[in-house]
Write an enzyme that holds these catalytic residues in place. Sequence first.
Site, PDB file in Angstrom:
ATOM      1  N   ASP A   7       0.885  -1.155   0.000  1.00 13.96           N
ATOM      2  CA  ASP A   7       0.000   0.000   0.000  1.00 13.96           C
ATOM      3  C   ASP A   7       0.930   1.214   0.000  1.00 13.96           C
ATOM      4  O   ASP A   7       2.117   1.101   0.326  1.00 13.96           O
ATOM      5  CB  ASP A   7      -0.868  -0.037   1.264  1.00 13.96           C
ATOM      6  CG  ASP A   7      -1.703   1.212   1.451  1.00 13.96           C
ATOM      7  OD1 ASP A   7      -2.313   1.684   0.475  1.00 13.96           O
ATOM      8  OD2 ASP A   7      -1.750   1.715   2.582  1.00 13.96           O
ATOM      9  N   ASP A   9       0.059   5.109   1.078  1.00 12.12           N
ATOM     10  CA  ASP A   9      -0.089   6.058   2.191  1.00 12.12           C
ATOM     11  C   ASP A   9      -0.100   5.316   3.524  1.00 12.12           C
ATOM     12  O   ASP A   9      -0.913   4.428   3.747  1.00 12.12           O
ATOM     13  CB  ASP A   9      -1.358   6.880   2.021  1.00 12.12           C
ATOM     14  CG  ASP A   9      -1.354   7.706   0.732  1.00 12.12           C
ATOM     15  OD1 ASP A   9      -0.258   8.051   0.258  1.00 12.12           O
ATOM     16  OD2 ASP A   9      -2.444   7.989   0.210  1.00 12.12           O
ATOM     17  N   GLN A  52      -6.680   6.013  -4.334  1.00 10.89           N
ATOM     18  CA  GLN A  52      -6.460   7.458  -4.466  1.00 10.89           C
ATOM     19  C   GLN A  52      -7.774   8.156  -4.802  1.00 10.89           C
ATOM     20  O   GLN A  52      -7.930   8.789  -5.849  1.00 10.89           O
ATOM     21  CB  GLN A  52      -5.378   7.740  -5.521  1.00 10.89           C
ATOM     22  CG  GLN A  52      -3.992   7.265  -5.115  1.00 10.89           C
ATOM     23  CD  GLN A  52      -3.465   7.977  -3.883  1.00 10.89           C
ATOM     24  OE1 GLN A  52      -3.665   9.179  -3.704  1.00 10.89           O
ATOM     25  NE2 GLN A  52      -2.791   7.242  -2.999  1.00 10.89           N
ATOM     26  N   ARG A 100     -10.943  -0.586  -6.057  1.00 11.08           N
ATOM     27  CA  ARG A 100     -10.783   0.067  -4.753  1.00 11.08           C
ATOM     28  C   ARG A 100     -10.708  -0.971  -3.635  1.00 11.08           C
ATOM     29  O   ARG A 100     -11.620  -1.770  -3.457  1.00 11.08           O
ATOM     30  CB  ARG A 100     -11.946   1.036  -4.499  1.00 11.08           C
ATOM     31  CG  ARG A 100     -11.802   1.789  -3.178  1.00 11.08           C
ATOM     32  CD  ARG A 100     -12.921   2.825  -3.018  1.00 11.08           C
ATOM     33  NE  ARG A 100     -12.870   3.389  -1.697  1.00 11.08           N
ATOM     34  CZ  ARG A 100     -12.018   4.351  -1.307  1.00 11.08           C
ATOM     35  NH1 ARG A 100     -11.175   4.846  -2.168  1.00 11.08           N
ATOM     36  NH2 ARG A 100     -12.033   4.801  -0.075  1.00 11.08           N
TER      37      ARG A 100
END
Length: 176
Positions: A7, A9, A52, A100
Site C-alpha cells: 500500500d 499512504d 487514491q 478500490r
Amino acid sequence: MKLLILDRDGVINEDSDDYIKSLEEWIPIPSAIAAIARLSKAGWTVAVATNQSGIARGYYDLATLDSMHARLRELVEEQGGELGVIQYCPHGPDEGCDCRKPRPGMLRRIAAHYGVDLAGIWFVGDSSGDLEAALAVDCQPILVKTGKGERTLAKTLPAGTLVFDDLAAVAAHLLQ
C-alpha cells in the site's frame, strides 16, 4: 519471481486523514524508501497498490498523483533500487469499481502485469481494507504499525495476519 506488494499512504509515506493533495504534502518515510531500495537490490520486485479517491473527490488531479509517484521512483533510484508497477484506484468509495481496496482488482492487475499467481505473495498495508484485499486473492496479509496501522491493530485482524513495526522491519525479515 520474488514479488512484494505495498500500500502507499501510511506504508511508504506519511498518511493524512485530510488526504495527500500535493507533492509538498507527500512526505516519504525515509526508512521505507531505504527498505524498497534494499529489497530491489536483493532481487525483489516491489509493486504498489494504492487507493487514491482524492482524484474522484477533486482534491488533486492525475498530474499531481503522477508527480508524487515520480518522486517516489526518484528517491528509490537515488538509493540504487527500482520500484515496480504502481497501480492506483482513482474512484470514490461509492463508485462500485473492482479496484478500490478492499476489492482485489489492483492486486489482480499487478499479478497479470507480472504473470504471477498471488497465492502467498505478501501484501503490506496499514488498514483493514488492505488486509481484506490481500485475503481476497490469497495473498499473505501484512500489517505495519505506521500510518493507520496502530488503529487497525486495535481491531480484530484476519487470521494469519503478520504484524511488523514498519516497512523496514518487513524488509529485514524478508532479507534475513
